[in-house]
Design a protein around this motif. Structure first.
Motif, PDB file in Angstrom:
ATOM      1  N   VAL A   1      -0.009  -6.249   2.299  1.00 33.21           N
ATOM      2  CA  VAL A   1      -0.793  -6.334   1.099  1.00 33.21           C
ATOM      3  C   VAL A   1      -1.594  -5.254   0.845  1.00 33.21           C
ATOM      4  CG1 VAL A   1      -2.347  -7.826  -0.075  1.00 33.21           C
ATOM      5  CG2 VAL A   1      -0.574  -8.887   1.426  1.00 33.21           C
ATOM      6  N   GLU A   2      -2.182  -4.632   1.868  1.00 35.09           N
ATOM      7  CA  GLU A   2      -3.125  -3.482   1.756  1.00 35.09           C
ATOM      8  C   GLU A   2      -2.384  -2.589   0.993  1.00 35.09           C
ATOM      9  OE1 GLU A   2      -6.399  -1.569   2.095  1.00 35.09           O
ATOM     10  OE2 GLU A   2      -6.562  -3.060   3.306  1.00 35.09           O
ATOM     11  N   ASN A   3      -1.118  -2.030   1.576  1.00 39.92           N
ATOM     12  CA  ASN A   3      -0.485  -0.936   0.820  1.00 39.92           C
ATOM     13  C   ASN A   3      -0.066  -1.126  -0.498  1.00 39.92           C
ATOM     14  OD1 ASN A   3      -0.251   1.460   2.984  1.00 39.92           O
ATOM     15  ND2 ASN A   3       0.066  -0.469   4.161  1.00 39.92           N
ATOM     16  N   LEU A   4       0.467  -2.614  -0.735  1.00 37.93           N
ATOM     17  CA  LEU A   4       0.787  -2.871  -2.113  1.00 37.93           C
ATOM     18  C   LEU A   4      -0.116  -2.654  -3.112  1.00 37.93           C
ATOM     19  CD1 LEU A   4       3.122  -4.452  -3.683  1.00 37.93           C
ATOM     20  CD2 LEU A   4       2.076  -6.335  -3.242  1.00 37.93           C
ATOM     21  N   THR A   5      -1.556  -3.127  -2.868  1.00 35.54           N
ATOM     22  CA  THR A   5      -2.474  -3.135  -3.757  1.00 35.54           C
ATOM     23  C   THR A   5      -2.955  -1.857  -3.868  1.00 35.54           C
ATOM     24  OG1 THR A   5      -3.920  -3.799  -1.995  1.00 35.54           O
ATOM     25  CG2 THR A   5      -3.111  -5.672  -3.564  1.00 35.54           C
TER      26      THR A   5
ATOM     27  N   LYS B   1      -0.730   0.594  -5.913  1.00 35.39           N
ATOM     28  CA  LYS B   1      -0.191   0.049  -7.469  1.00 35.39           C
ATOM     29  C   LYS B   1       0.061   1.095  -8.560  1.00 35.39           C
ATOM     30  CE  LYS B   1      -2.936  -2.093 -10.396  1.00 35.39           C
ATOM     31  NZ  LYS B   1      -3.719  -2.982 -11.220  1.00 35.39           N
ATOM     32  N   GLN B   2       1.264   0.890  -8.945  1.00 37.32           N
ATOM     33  CA  GLN B   2       1.537   1.891  -9.867  1.00 37.32           C
ATOM     34  C   GLN B   2       1.531   1.342 -11.573  1.00 37.32           C
ATOM     35  OE1 GLN B   2       5.576   2.551  -8.632  1.00 37.32           O
ATOM     36  NE2 GLN B   2       5.131   3.102  -6.664  1.00 37.32           N
TER      37      GLN B   2
ATOM     38  N   GLU C   1       5.644   4.278  -1.318  1.00 37.45           N
ATOM     39  CA  GLU C   1       5.899   4.602  -2.795  1.00 37.45           C
ATOM     40  C   GLU C   1       6.968   3.736  -3.434  1.00 37.45           C
ATOM     41  OE1 GLU C   1       5.857   7.988  -5.958  1.00 37.45           O
ATOM     42  OE2 GLU C   1       5.908   8.525  -3.840  1.00 37.45           O
ATOM     43  N   LYS C   2       8.201   3.995  -2.568  1.00 35.20           N
ATOM     44  CA  LYS C   2       9.222   3.274  -2.933  1.00 35.20           C
ATOM     45  C   LYS C   2       9.362   1.713  -2.968  1.00 35.20           C
ATOM     46  CE  LYS C   2      14.447   3.174  -1.489  1.00 35.20           C
ATOM     47  NZ  LYS C   2      14.524   1.782  -1.444  1.00 35.20           N
ATOM     48  N   ILE C   3       8.719   1.246  -1.863  1.00 37.73           N
ATOM     49  CA  ILE C   3       8.716  -0.353  -1.781  1.00 37.73           C
ATOM     50  C   ILE C   3       7.573  -0.733  -2.616  1.00 37.73           C
ATOM     51  CG2 ILE C   3       8.089  -1.903  -0.074  1.00 37.73           C
ATOM     52  CD1 ILE C   3      10.577  -0.026   0.801  1.00 37.73           C
TER      53      ILE C   3
END
Length: 383
Positions: free
Chosen positions: A23-27, A30-31, A370-372
């Motif tokens: 969740v940390e990396n997803l937020t 954010k692109q 970045e891809k995920i």
């Protein structure tokens, strides 16, 4: 605007844990400007705050232990439903991490669907297979998994093998599945040499002269096999085990069963919470041993492939799917890993360099954050 409510983690800022790091990396990564993340957090101080441009909201945990986590998710979903009622014009996706909400999801899924919201889930690994659970607990967790995937619009699996398992097990009762992996970074550690050398001195470790294990200290990660086989091998390198064994019954059982304390090569060194130091310890290891056999794409495996030159993995589908031809594989057959350790010791520098490049490239090409993040956002925006 698509509003994605992420439910089921302990929350962010992440301190530890696979879901929390996800969740940390997803937020943070954010692109798209067309997405707004809302992240539920476990905290009795019920308030909203912003982190990584996400709306984070604390919801109390009503009971201690596993029951508290189950009912916590129910309380979170109550708040999501209220938000959706107050914002009927907004597109809402509820992304549930893990299976423990179980049968409580059934009424909530009905309410959310009536409000026009979509329910996505990440079923995680095969939690019910973990040896720590009793037979009744395993049966309940498997039922929880069934409730989760059969009442979701989409099951997002972080492993091809997990997606296959979900499809094979639940068939047409699952509306849809997709595969999106976990992520990792391939950048090098910025840890300074002084800090690394202090750690080496503290535990009497020599740079490049050790095999490394990092992971939860639980039976299904095959510590008994790895330690027994290491003791059987003729390697002169150390085995450095980074894990928390404080007040751990399994540690005492393993000590009595294997007698590892008599082998000076085997060193339990506790935990390392400094992530830059941990990455540097990985980078400077001779090799990494990975014995996980329950779950999907394991974060510690990705970190090892990204950082450690030589990786020796238990040859199960989950690990082979990730490592492909960038690692060496062992089985739990007696003598197999011991022989592989001796073969690994004898590898020439060019072979190790080749495997190192393959593993780093594998993570960079298939598992970069970045891809995920891009794949998750595409899935959320397509709805």
């Amino acid at each position: 605007m698509t509003h994605v409510f992420i439910v089921g983690s302990k929350g962010i800022p992440a301190q530890y844990g696979g879901f929390e790091t996800f969740v940390e990396n997803l937020t943070a990564g954010k692109q798209s400007k067309d997405l707004m993340y809302h992240v539920s957090c476990m905290n009795n101080d019920e308030k909203h705050f912003e982190h990584n441009d996400a709306d984070c909201f604390n919801v109390r945990v009503p009971l201690p232990g596993a029951p508290g986590r189950i009912f916590h998710v129910g309380l979170v979903l109550n708040q999501v439903e209220e938000w959706a009622k107050q914002h009927p014009q907004e597109k809402v996706i509820v992304c549930i991490l893990g299976c423990r909400i179980g049968p409580l999801l059934i009424p909530h899924a009905k309410k959310l669907h009536k409000l026009g919201a979509k329910v996505y889930c990440n079923p995680d690994g095969l939690e019910w297979k973990r040896s720590k659970w009793s037979a009744p607990a395993k049966a309940f967790l498997r039922y929880c998994e069934k409730c989760l995937v059969e009442n979701s619009d989409l099951a997002i699996c972080d492993s091809v093998n997990i997606e296959k398992y979900i499809k094979d097990t639940y068939g047409s009762r699952v509306k849809d599945t997709t595969f999106i992996a976990y992520g990792a970074y391939t950048d090098r550690s910025q840890c300074d040499e002084e800090k690394l050398n202090e750690w080496y001195t503290q535990f009497n470790v020599n740079r490049g002269d050790y095999y490394l294990i990092v992971g939860r200290f639980v039976p299904e990660n095959n510590y008994e096999t790895m330690i027994t086989e290491f003791m059987r091998s003729k390697t002169e390198k150390d085995l450095i085990i980074i894990t928390n064994v404080e007040h751990n019954k399994f540690y005492e059982q393993l000590r009595e069963k294997t007698g590892f304390e008599k082998d000076k090569r085997i060193k339990f060194v506790g935990t390392v919470y400094d992530q830059d130091l941990l990455k540097k310890i990985r980078e400077e290891a001779y090799g990494y041993l990975h014995g996980h056999e329950v779950g999907g794409t394991n974060p510690s495996l990705l970190e090892a492939l990204a950082s450690t030159r030589l990786n020796l993995l238990l040859g199960v589908g989950f690990n082979k799917e990730v490592g492909e031809d960038s690692a060496l594989y062992w089985s739990k057959d007696s003598g197999n890993l011991a022989a592989l350790l001796e073969q690994a010791d004898a590898l020439d520098a060019d072979t190790i360099t080749l495997l190192d490049k393959r593993s780093t490239d594998r993570v960079r090409d298939a598992y970069s954050w970045e891809k995920i993040v891009g794949e998750y956002e595409k899935t959320f925006l397509e709805g």
